[in-house]
Write a protein that holds these residues in place. Structure first.
Motif, short mmCIF file in Angstrom:
data_model
loop_
_atom_site.label_atom_id
_atom_site.label_comp_id
_atom_site.label_asym_id
_atom_site.label_seq_id
_atom_site.Cartn_x
_atom_site.Cartn_y
_atom_site.Cartn_z
N GLU A 1 4.71 1.53 1.31
CA GLU A 1 5.77 1.78 0.32
C GLU A 1 6.57 3.03 0.72
N ARG A 2 5.88 4.05 1.17
CA ARG A 2 6.56 5.28 1.61
C ARG A 2 7.47 4.99 2.80
N PRO B 1 6.23 -3.18 -7.83
CA PRO B 1 4.80 -2.85 -7.87
C PRO B 1 3.86 -4.05 -8.03
N HIS C 1 0.86 -1.19 0.00
CA HIS C 1 0.00 0.00 0.00
C HIS C 1 0.89 1.24 0.00
N SER C 2 0.37 2.36 -0.42
CA SER C 2 1.19 3.57 -0.58
C SER C 2 1.87 3.99 0.73
N ARG C 3 1.18 3.89 1.86
CA ARG C 3 1.81 4.26 3.14
C ARG C 3 2.98 3.35 3.48
#
Length: 124
Positions: free
Chosen positions: A92-93, A108, A88-90
């Motif tokens: 991944e960040r 990805p 998820h983007s969080r």
């Protein structure tokens, strides 16, 4: 209350000498020890490259990150590679901010993670 993390061995989708695991739920200090046990059990004792699909992992704290690092060391000590797929983007960040995205080979998609590990193994 935290949703327990489920570790699923995905059979049939991984090439020979590679394991594919899918995680689901939230990973934090309340369930980290159970997760570590389940993850190590799913990995087994046979040396294999490892792809972990993070599509359904919705949260991970520093305790969870430590477990990922422990698993990475285990896999690498066996002469194999590890790649994480589709966080998820969080999440991944978090991997990028901590400098761990490159160390884990965050990709990805599962297919790209599998290919990244294959390409590391293929002779030049």
């Amino acid at each position: 209350m935290t949703t327990a993390v489920h570790v699923t061995v995905v059979s049939g989708d991984a090439p020979e000498q590679m394991s594919l695991l899918a995680l689901a739920g939230e990973l934090d200090y309340t369930n980290a020890e159970r997760f570590r046990h389940n993850l190590l059990e799913a990995i087994g004792s046979e040396p294999r490259d490892l792809v972990i699909d993070l599509t359904e992992l919705t949260f991970c704290d520093s305790t969870g990150m430590q477990i990922f690092l422990t698993v990475r060391k285990l896999v690498q000590d066996r002469g194999c590679g590890i790649a994480l797929a589709n966080p998820h983007s969080r999440l991944e960040r978090l991997f990028h901010l901590t400098g761990l995205a490159q160390a884990f080979g965050v990709q990805p998609t599962v297919a790209e993670a599998v290919e990244a590990l294959r390409s590391r193994r293929s002779p030049l």
